[in-house]
Scaffold this motif. Structure first.
Motif, short mmCIF file in Angstrom:
data_model
loop_
_atom_site.label_atom_id
_atom_site.label_comp_id
_atom_site.label_asym_id
_atom_site.label_seq_id
_atom_site.Cartn_x
_atom_site.Cartn_y
_atom_site.Cartn_z
N TYR A 178 0.87 -1.17 0.00
CA TYR A 178 0.00 0.00 0.00
C TYR A 178 0.91 1.23 0.00
O TYR A 178 1.87 1.32 0.76
CB TYR A 178 -0.91 0.02 1.22
N LEU A 179 0.58 2.22 -0.89
CA LEU A 179 1.45 3.37 -1.09
C LEU A 179 0.62 4.64 -1.01
O LEU A 179 -0.47 4.72 -1.59
CB LEU A 179 2.14 3.27 -2.46
N GLU A 180 1.14 5.64 -0.28
CA GLU A 180 0.51 6.96 -0.20
C GLU A 180 1.49 8.02 -0.63
O GLU A 180 2.68 8.00 -0.24
CB GLU A 180 0.03 7.27 1.23
N LEU A 181 0.99 8.98 -1.44
CA LEU A 181 1.77 10.18 -1.78
C LEU A 181 1.24 11.32 -0.92
O LEU A 181 0.07 11.72 -1.06
CB LEU A 181 1.63 10.50 -3.27
N THR A 189 2.00 17.70 9.54
CA THR A 189 0.75 18.06 8.85
C THR A 189 0.90 17.74 7.37
O THR A 189 1.84 18.21 6.72
CB THR A 189 0.44 19.55 9.02
N TYR A 190 -0.04 16.95 6.88
CA TYR A 190 0.07 16.54 5.46
C TYR A 190 -1.33 16.28 4.90
O TYR A 190 -2.31 16.16 5.63
CB TYR A 190 0.91 15.28 5.32
N THR A 191 -1.36 16.25 3.59
CA THR A 191 -2.57 15.87 2.84
C THR A 191 -2.20 14.73 1.91
O THR A 191 -1.15 14.79 1.25
CB THR A 191 -3.11 17.05 2.03
N VAL A 192 -3.05 13.71 1.88
CA VAL A 192 -2.79 12.57 0.97
C VAL A 192 -3.19 12.98 -0.43
O VAL A 192 -4.37 13.27 -0.71
CB VAL A 192 -3.56 11.32 1.41
N VAL A 193 -2.21 13.06 -1.32
CA VAL A 193 -2.46 13.45 -2.71
C VAL A 193 -3.00 12.26 -3.51
O VAL A 193 -3.97 12.36 -4.23
CB VAL A 193 -1.16 13.98 -3.35
N ARG A 194 -2.38 11.12 -3.38
CA ARG A 194 -2.78 9.92 -4.08
C ARG A 194 -2.51 8.70 -3.19
O ARG A 194 -1.60 8.70 -2.36
CB ARG A 194 -2.01 9.73 -5.39
N ARG A 195 -3.33 7.65 -3.38
CA ARG A 195 -3.12 6.39 -2.67
C ARG A 195 -3.28 5.24 -3.66
O ARG A 195 -4.06 5.33 -4.61
CB ARG A 195 -4.07 6.26 -1.48
N ARG A 196 -2.57 4.16 -3.37
CA ARG A 196 -2.61 3.00 -4.26
C ARG A 196 -2.33 1.73 -3.48
O ARG A 196 -1.49 1.71 -2.57
CB ARG A 196 -1.53 3.15 -5.35
N GLY A 197 -3.08 0.63 -3.79
CA GLY A 197 -2.84 -0.66 -3.17
C GLY A 197 -3.90 -1.03 -2.16
O GLY A 197 -5.01 -0.48 -2.13
N ASP A 198 -3.56 -1.97 -1.30
CA ASP A 198 -4.47 -2.52 -0.30
C ASP A 198 -4.37 -1.69 0.98
O ASP A 198 -3.40 -1.83 1.75
CB ASP A 198 -4.11 -3.98 -0.03
N GLU A 199 -5.37 -0.83 1.23
CA GLU A 199 -5.30 0.08 2.38
C GLU A 199 -5.40 -0.65 3.70
O GLU A 199 -5.05 -0.11 4.75
CB GLU A 199 -6.42 1.13 2.26
N SER A 200 -5.88 -1.92 3.68
CA SER A 200 -5.96 -2.68 4.93
C SER A 200 -4.58 -2.97 5.50
O SER A 200 -4.46 -3.32 6.68
CB SER A 200 -6.72 -3.99 4.69
N LEU A 201 -3.52 -2.84 4.67
CA LEU A 201 -2.17 -3.06 5.17
C LEU A 201 -1.67 -1.89 6.03
O LEU A 201 -0.64 -1.99 6.69
CB LEU A 201 -1.21 -3.27 3.99
N LYS A 202 -2.42 -0.77 6.00
CA LYS A 202 -2.01 0.41 6.76
C LYS A 202 -2.47 0.25 8.21
O LYS A 202 -3.42 0.88 8.67
CB LYS A 202 -2.62 1.67 6.13
N ASN A 203 -1.78 -0.60 8.94
CA ASN A 203 -2.16 -0.89 10.32
C ASN A 203 -1.10 -0.45 11.31
O ASN A 203 -1.02 -0.95 12.43
CB ASN A 203 -2.40 -2.39 10.48
N GLY A 204 -0.27 0.49 10.90
CA GLY A 204 0.78 0.99 11.78
C GLY A 204 1.67 1.94 11.01
O GLY A 204 1.33 2.39 9.90
N PRO A 205 2.83 2.29 11.57
CA PRO A 205 3.75 3.17 10.85
C PRO A 205 4.20 2.55 9.54
O PRO A 205 4.26 1.33 9.40
CB PRO A 205 4.93 3.32 11.83
N LEU A 219 6.66 9.74 -0.03
CA LEU A 219 6.00 8.47 -0.30
C LEU A 219 6.08 7.61 0.96
O LEU A 219 7.15 7.43 1.53
CB LEU A 219 6.67 7.73 -1.46
N GLU A 220 4.92 7.11 1.37
CA GLU A 220 4.86 6.21 2.53
C GLU A 220 4.44 4.82 2.03
O GLU A 220 3.41 4.68 1.36
CB GLU A 220 3.86 6.73 3.56
N LEU A 221 5.21 3.80 2.38
CA LEU A 221 4.99 2.45 1.85
C LEU A 221 4.76 1.46 2.99
O LEU A 221 5.52 1.44 3.97
CB LEU A 221 6.20 2.01 1.02
N TRP A 222 3.68 0.67 2.86
CA TRP A 222 3.42 -0.46 3.77
C TRP A 222 3.48 -1.76 2.96
O TRP A 222 2.99 -1.81 1.82
CB TRP A 222 2.03 -0.34 4.40
N LYS A 223 4.06 -2.77 3.52
CA LYS A 223 4.18 -4.07 2.83
C LYS A 223 3.50 -5.15 3.65
O LYS A 223 3.43 -5.08 4.89
CB LYS A 223 5.66 -4.43 2.63
#
Length: 479
Positions: A178-181, A189-205, A219-223
């Protein structure tokens, strides 16, 4: 070791099982979470490189605009015509961009609608006296100072849209990740410009953070966390089920092939049996197409063989001269009928001797004698019943067996035969012979101790006919 269907089936199963295992391993390797995680990380690096490349190009373009003499002259003089001309040149060189020339200390130059910097946009710009951004998009804005020597005249603000980056992000394959721009205005302070992938993987840092140089973005990446034991158990279960199905399929194919081959081989055995019995059928059915041509060839050969055998046996059972049965055939038929006497069946026989046969041989020669034998055989077959058996015992002596016929009925048939035979035969051109014959009749009896006793009685009756003047039939019943 000779090949067999069983060995072939085992080899086929082994080959299919190896193929299945290799396929499962390939699928596991391609689709495993670890591979997905590596793929997600690689895709994240690709998009990061694309964005940093765009930022570098936009910064370079802003620097070139800020150093251009007309840009310096515009901000220094504030001349409207000069600034408008520079704006037209800049938009011609940078289609799709938004370019603003902001004079120092923050007063907006009125150089036409294209160069007016709106209040909301001023707050979005990250530069001198700029306020934090309130929105985010797939476009990049940079600010570059315009200097004359060391004197700050103002800033060039360049906003470049990046639709290709948006398409790249939206179509990014990201299995197992799962990837967030994010666009940051402050460290937290940030705004998510774009997101891609399985958001359920975003369960922590995020497992990885990629700062994009020259931009306010990260770019923030969860695997996906790999679970090798669960995954291996899943793949083992799938392999086990497929192996069972594969075993059943190969076993069913083996059984079916074995039955088909067995049935086709039995058909060939039946053909061999029919050849022995001299009754080859016109067609034999087989299951496998591979047997059709060889079997068709065997059937043709069998038909030829049986035809030759029947022809040979027919010639062996017939008298070569008269073309009626010979003495061996007579003895075989007599033996068969004698065995049926115990079942209550009744059979009769007639011995015939051509009168004056020796006279024909001595007077007209042996060719004429042979012709007499030939023609007498023909007329006998012509005027006897289809069920009657006629044979030449030797010389001019013939014998007729009347199957399933009591002696009184046989006497009637013998008299009818005598009346139907022609009176004269032409032996050779110009040689005519009056046909007379003597006969002796008897009946097979269950009281007889030997099968030829009826023949002996008939032969005795024939001698009496000859002694009594010939051209007559005498009867000797069972005593």
């Amino acid at each position: 070791m000779k090949p067999s269907l069983a060995r072939f089936s085992i080899a086929l199963f082994a080959a299919l099982e190896i193929t299945l295992i290799l396929t499962m391993l390939s699928v596991y390797w391609v689709s495993s979470p670890a591979r997905h995680a590596e793929s997600a990380q690689a895709e994240g690096l690709v998009i990061a490189q694309q964005i940093e490349g765009l930022a570098k190009d936009v910064h370079q373009a802003a620097k070139l605009i800020a150093r251009h003499p007309q840009t310096v002259a515009c901000l220094k003089s504030g001349a409207e015509d000069l600034c408008r001309n520079q704006a037209a040149n800049l938009y011609a060189l940078h289609p799709g961009a938004q370019i603003f020339l902001v004079p120092e200390p923050g007063v907006v130059s009125q150089t036409g609608d294209a160069l007016v910097l709106p209040e909301a946009y001023t707050r979005f710009v990250a530069g001198p006296e700029a306020q934090p951004a309130t929105a985010a998009s797939m476009s990049l804005t940079v600010s570059e100072p315009v200097l004359e020597g060391t004197t700050l005249l103002g800033h060039v603000i360049l906003t470049q849209d990046a639709p290709h980056l948006q398409d790249l992000f939206d179509n990014l394959p990201l299995p197992g990740g799962y990837l967030e721009l994010r666009q940051y205005t402050h460290p937290d302070t940030y705004t998510v410009v774009r997101r891609r992938g399985d958001e359920s993987l975003k369960n922590g840092p995020a497992m990885r953070e990629i700062t994009l140089a020259g931009t306010p973005w990260k770019l923030e990446l969860w695997k996906a966390s790999p679970q090798p034991l669960v995954e291996l158990l899943t793949y083992f279960t799938v392999w086990l089920v497929l192996s069972v199905l594969l075993t059943a399929m190969v076993w069913l194919v083996y059984l079916r092939l074995r039955n088909w081959v067995s049935e086709d081989l039995n058909t060939i055995v039946n053909l061999m049996t029919d050849i022995r019995r001299q009754r080859v059928r016109s067609a034999y059915q087989v299951n496998l197409i591979e047997f059709e041509k060889p079997l068709a060839m065997l059937v043709k050969l069998a038909q030829l063989t049986v035809g030759k055998q029947k022809e040979t046996e027919s010639q062996a059972s017939l008298d070569h001269l008269s073309q009626v049965y010979n003495r061996r055939s007579f003895e075989t038929r007599q033996s068969e009928l004698f065995k049926t006497l115990s079942q209550g069946q009744v059979h009769s026989l007639l011995i015939i001797d051509i009168d004056n046969f020796k006279y024909v041989n001595d007077t007209y020669g042996h060719d004429a004698g042979d012709q007499l034998i030939v023609q007498f055989g023909k007329v006998l077959k012509l005027h006897l019943r289809a069920s009657d058996f006629v044979a030449r015992l030797g010389g001019d002596e013939f014998c007729v067996i009347f199957p399933n016929t009591p002696l009184p009925r046989a006497i009637e048939l013998a008299e009818r035969l005598r009346g139907n035979l022609p009176a004269v035969l032409e032996l050779t051109p110009g040689v005519l012979h009056r046909l007379n014959w003597s006969g002796g009749m008897s009946e097979y009896s269950p009281k007889d101790s030997a099968e030829n006793q009826a023949l002996i009685r008939a032969d005795g009756a024939l001698l009496e006919a000859k002694r009594g003047g010939r051209n007559t039939t005498r009867i000797k019943p069972v005593a």
